[in-house]
Design an enzyme around this catalytic site. Structure first.
Site, PDB file in Angstrom:
ATOM      1  N   TYR A   1     -10.432   9.255 -29.249  1.00 53.46           N
ATOM      2  CA  TYR A   1      -9.089   9.524 -28.692  1.00 53.46           C
ATOM      3  C   TYR A   1      -9.126  10.671 -27.690  1.00 53.46           C
ATOM      4  O   TYR A   1      -8.548  10.585 -26.601  1.00 53.46           O
ATOM      5  CB  TYR A   1      -8.108   9.862 -29.822  1.00 53.46           C
ATOM      6  CG  TYR A   1      -6.678   9.961 -29.335  1.00 53.46           C
ATOM      7  CD1 TYR A   1      -5.827   8.849 -29.407  1.00 53.46           C
ATOM      8  CD2 TYR A   1      -6.180  11.135 -28.791  1.00 53.46           C
ATOM      9  CE1 TYR A   1      -4.528   8.917 -28.932  1.00 53.46           C
ATOM     10  CE2 TYR A   1      -4.876  11.209 -28.314  1.00 53.46           C
ATOM     11  CZ  TYR A   1      -4.057  10.104 -28.391  1.00 53.46           C
ATOM     12  OH  TYR A   1      -2.784  10.171 -27.921  1.00 53.46           O
TER      13      TYR A   1
ATOM     14  N   PHE B   1       3.213   2.135   0.565  1.00 52.24           N
ATOM     15  CA  PHE B   1       3.046   0.914  -0.225  1.00 52.24           C
ATOM     16  C   PHE B   1       4.320   0.651  -1.043  1.00 52.24           C
ATOM     17  O   PHE B   1       5.071   1.581  -1.325  1.00 52.24           O
ATOM     18  CB  PHE B   1       1.836   1.095  -1.156  1.00 52.24           C
ATOM     19  CG  PHE B   1       1.494  -0.131  -1.938  1.00 52.24           C
ATOM     20  CD1 PHE B   1       1.023  -1.264  -1.295  1.00 52.24           C
ATOM     21  CD2 PHE B   1       1.657  -0.164  -3.315  1.00 52.24           C
ATOM     22  CE1 PHE B   1       0.720  -2.405  -2.019  1.00 52.24           C
ATOM     23  CE2 PHE B   1       1.354  -1.299  -4.040  1.00 52.24           C
ATOM     24  CZ  PHE B   1       0.880  -2.425  -3.389  1.00 52.24           C
ATOM     25  N   ASP B   2       4.575  -0.605  -1.420  1.00 51.73           N
ATOM     26  CA  ASP B   2       5.866  -0.938  -2.054  1.00 51.73           C
ATOM     27  C   ASP B   2       6.142  -0.156  -3.346  1.00 51.73           C
ATOM     28  O   ASP B   2       7.254   0.341  -3.546  1.00 51.73           O
ATOM     29  CB  ASP B   2       6.047  -2.450  -2.260  1.00 51.73           C
ATOM     30  CG  ASP B   2       4.972  -3.092  -3.118  1.00 51.73           C
ATOM     31  OD1 ASP B   2       3.934  -2.455  -3.359  1.00 51.73           O
ATOM     32  OD2 ASP B   2       5.151  -4.243  -3.535  1.00 51.73           O
TER      33      ASP B   2
ATOM     34  N   ASP C   1      -3.007   8.292  -0.689  1.00 55.71           N
ATOM     35  CA  ASP C   1      -2.919   7.091  -1.507  1.00 55.71           C
ATOM     36  C   ASP C   1      -4.195   6.315  -1.181  1.00 55.71           C
ATOM     37  O   ASP C   1      -4.339   5.746  -0.108  1.00 55.71           O
ATOM     38  CB  ASP C   1      -1.645   6.320  -1.121  1.00 55.71           C
ATOM     39  CG  ASP C   1      -1.473   5.030  -1.918  1.00 55.71           C
ATOM     40  OD1 ASP C   1      -2.397   4.665  -2.660  1.00 55.71           O
ATOM     41  OD2 ASP C   1      -0.425   4.381  -1.775  1.00 55.71           O
TER      42      ASP C   1
ATOM     43  N   ALA D   1      -6.229   3.767  -2.540  1.00 48.57           N
ATOM     44  CA  ALA D   1      -6.689   2.491  -3.100  1.00 48.57           C
ATOM     45  C   ALA D   1      -7.909   1.921  -2.373  1.00 48.57           C
ATOM     46  O   ALA D   1      -8.851   1.454  -2.995  1.00 48.57           O
ATOM     47  CB  ALA D   1      -5.544   1.483  -3.092  1.00 48.57           C
TER      48      ALA D   1
ATOM     49  N   LYS E   1      -8.688  -1.672  -6.791  1.00 49.52           N
ATOM     50  CA  LYS E   1      -9.099  -2.061  -5.434  1.00 49.52           C
ATOM     51  C   LYS E   1     -10.560  -1.637  -5.223  1.00 49.52           C
ATOM     52  O   LYS E   1     -11.450  -2.271  -5.733  1.00 49.52           O
ATOM     53  CB  LYS E   1      -8.180  -1.435  -4.381  1.00 49.52           C
ATOM     54  CG  LYS E   1      -6.689  -1.365  -4.753  1.00 49.52           C
ATOM     55  CD  LYS E   1      -6.006  -2.698  -4.769  1.00 49.52           C
ATOM     56  CE  LYS E   1      -4.560  -2.692  -5.219  1.00 49.52           C
ATOM     57  NZ  LYS E   1      -3.705  -1.587  -4.900  1.00 49.52           N
TER      58      LYS E   1
ATOM     59  N   HIS F   1      10.731  -8.832  -5.040  1.00 51.09           N
ATOM     60  CA  HIS F   1       9.786  -9.915  -4.718  1.00 51.09           C
ATOM     61  C   HIS F   1       9.011 -10.432  -5.923  1.00 51.09           C
ATOM     62  O   HIS F   1       8.607 -11.579  -5.955  1.00 51.09           O
ATOM     63  CB  HIS F   1       8.827  -9.481  -3.609  1.00 51.09           C
ATOM     64  CG  HIS F   1       8.065  -8.231  -3.909  1.00 51.09           C
ATOM     65  ND1 HIS F   1       8.676  -6.994  -3.988  1.00 51.09           N
ATOM     66  CD2 HIS F   1       6.752  -8.017  -4.180  1.00 51.09           C
ATOM     67  CE1 HIS F   1       7.766  -6.081  -4.277  1.00 51.09           C
ATOM     68  NE2 HIS F   1       6.590  -6.676  -4.403  1.00 51.09           N
TER      69      HIS F   1
HETATM   70  C1  LIG Z   1      -2.208  -1.357  -5.137  1.00 51.56           C
HETATM   71  C2  LIG Z   1      -1.725  -0.171  -4.466  1.00 51.56           C
HETATM   72  C3  LIG Z   1      -0.940   0.772  -5.148  1.00 51.56           C
HETATM   73  C4  LIG Z   1      -0.463   0.584  -6.580  1.00 51.56           C
HETATM   74  O1  LIG Z   1      -1.508   0.416  -7.444  1.00 51.56           O
HETATM   75  P1  LIG Z   1      -1.437  -0.532  -8.748  1.00 51.56           P
HETATM   76  O2  LIG Z   1      -2.772  -0.341  -9.357  1.00 51.56           O
HETATM   77  O3  LIG Z   1      -1.182  -1.922  -8.283  1.00 51.56           O
HETATM   78  O4  LIG Z   1      -0.340  -0.023  -9.610  1.00 51.56           O
HETATM   79  C5  LIG Z   1      -0.548   1.890  -4.449  1.00 51.56           C
HETATM   80  N1  LIG Z   1      -0.882   2.065  -3.160  1.00 51.56           N
HETATM   81  C6  LIG Z   1      -1.636   1.181  -2.479  1.00 51.56           C
HETATM   82  C7  LIG Z   1      -1.988   1.430  -1.057  1.00 51.56           C
HETATM   83  C8  LIG Z   1      -2.073   0.024  -3.093  1.00 51.56           C
HETATM   84  O5  LIG Z   1      -2.776  -0.870  -2.419  1.00 51.56           O
END
Ligand SMILES: *Cc1c(COP(=O)(O)O)cnc(C)c1O
Length: 460
Positions: A72, A124-125, A215, A217, A258, A450
């Site tokens: 844990y 990002f969304d 950000d 990813a 990603k 969406h």
């Molecule tokens: C996928 C993504 C996110 C969110 O990540 P999740 O793992 O899907 O929650 C944030 N920013 C970017 C640029 C992304 O491609």
């Protein structure tokens, strides 16, 4: 004879996939209320919905999984992940989370207040969702060139430093918790951001006393583009470039699904201890204790290994080449998409592809549905459905582009699958003149509609 390009891996495990008939697909679409997220994956032949969490792990990742420590607190796997993150990103402090949006939730709970502003390059969304949910504003400062899909520029994901400085001038630093830099710029088409641009953004952040968040990813794909397109970086390794990118930031959020090639996972990296400590409470509340944060020990082991594999040049070259292979086929057929091809996906320009479908009838969604009908290929709308409604007026927000994204999972499909996809898209393109109507919404959620939207065809 010059040797042709070939992949940097061979295949050890296979998963069978199945084709279907057009009649079956039409029936399944109707059942799914024309929302491709609502389709069973068994009804999909080639799944290009997302490159998120859909990659194939390596033999070394599966082996690491077996050696995980599921304690844990203070698990050995946590320390493996900590070492890997520090080596690849340079961030000394981190919190594990179950995915990227969870990292946003934890970090933003600590830094955002109502009425704040967060400038960025095409947030990002989920990032935008987390900002607006806290009654703050995401201000888009992407360069205007990104809106012209046919314009070929090497770093189409860049932030416009003039636009950014205007936002930084307009509000006091206390109202700007961070500038949000997304690499690669997913929403603008997986387009990279140059190191020169990152340096410029960082200088403005320092001038105005504002923090910089990356950000991250697709940071490794971004580093690949810097290496292959930006002067002065030809001879640097992907890891050297990634480390320099992160050296300008105060925080990073990561969707490990990603570029770290795992099926689940995320984290937040922090430059200083104080910011890390402030976030710990939110991590414990929302994700889990600070040494696992929503991940099992085996998830952390796979991620620690995936960060190394995702930053190897040969892997990245194979990946980017596959995306380019699909792009070359589309060029051959004259199909309009966001150029040049980005890192993880092809973004078809739906307004150019289906000029007869009215804007209110969700042009890119209409295209995604036609491609599924044609060949069982699932893509995703990046257009008006995704842009959602204005939080104040509740009217649709029409983005500059209506895109249909074909995201390529990592190490999953062969170039034959890409050829099949290109041929299916050509068939739809050949009958584009007969496609004159789209869809209307019959149900939508208050935010991020969406994912769960329900639709029906508009009949004329
Ligand atoms: C996928 C993504 C996110 C969110 O990540 P999740 O793992 O899907 O929650 C944030 N920013 C970017 C640029 C992304 O491609």
């Amino acid at each position: 004879m010059e040797l042709p390009f070939a992949e940097s891996f061979k295949i050890k495990t296979v998963e069978n996939i199945h084709k279907s008939t057009r009649e079956e697909r039409e029936c399944w679409l109707k059942e799914a209320k024309y929302n491709l997220f609502a389709l069973k994956s068994d009804y999909v032949y080639i799944d290009l919905l997302t490159d998120s969490g859909t990659g194939a792990m390596s033999d070394k990742q599966w082996a690491a999984l077996m050696q995980a420590d599921e304690s844990y607190a203070g698990a050995r796997s946590y320390y493996h992940l900590k070492d890997s993150i520090e080596e690849i990103t340079g961030f000394k402090y981190f919190l594990p989370t179950h995915q990227g949006r969870a990292a946003e939730n934890v970090l933003f709970s600590s830094i955002i207040k109502a009425g704040d502003f967060l400038p960025g390059n095409s947030h990002f969304d989920t990032t935008k969702g987390h900002i607006e949910f806290r009654k703050a504003t995401a201000v888009d400062c992407t360069i205007d060139e990104a809106k012209d899909t046919q314009l070929i520029v090497p770093f189409k994901g860049n932030m416009d430093l003039g636009k950014l400085e205007k936002v930084l001038e307009a509000h006091p630093a206390e109202k700007i918790p961070a500038v949000v830099l997304t690499v690669t710029n997913n929403t603008a088409g997986g387009q990279p951001v140059s190191m020169e641009n990152i340096r410029g953004i960082s200088a403005l952040c320092r001038k105005y006393g504002v923090k910089l968040m990356i950000d991250s990813a697709r940071f490794a794909e971004n580093a690949y583009f810097i290496k292959t397109r930006e002067k002065g970086y030809e001879n640097k390794t992907i890891r050297e470039i990634a480390k320099e990118m992160f050296s300008y930031a105060d925080f990073m959020t990561m969707s490990s699904k990603k570029d770290a090639i795992v099926n689940m996972g995320g984290f937040i990296g922090f430059r200083n201890e104080e910011d890390w400590k402030k976030c710990q409470m939110y991590n414990v509340m929302f994700e889990g204790y600070i040494t696992y944060g929503g991940m099992s020990g085996r998830d952390m082991e796979c991620l620690a290994q995936g960060l190394y594999e995702g930053t190897e040049f040969d892997y990245l070259e194979t990946r980017i080449n596959q995306v380019r292979h699909l792009a070359d086929k589309l060029d051959e057929y004259g199909i309009p998409y966001q150029k040049p091809a980005g890192g993880h996906a092809i973004f078809l320009d739906a307004l150019k592809f289906l000029p007869k479908v009215p804007r209110e009838e969700f042009v890119a969604q209409t295209l995604a549905i036609e491609i599924y009908k044609e060949a069982g290929i699932r893509s995703v709308e990046i257009g008006t459905l995704l842009a959602d409604r204005d939080p104040v007026t509740h009217e649709n927000r029409y983005p500059a582009l209506e895109l249909c994204r074909l995201a390529i999972p990592r190490r999953v499909y062969t170039n034959n699958h890409m050829d099949y996809t290109a041929a299916a898209i050509k068939n739809v393109y050949d009958r584009r003149d007969s496609l004159t109507s789209g869809f209307r919404i019959t149900y939508q959620a208050p935010i991020m509609r969406h994912f769960t939207v329900e639709m029906e065809p508009v009949k004329r």
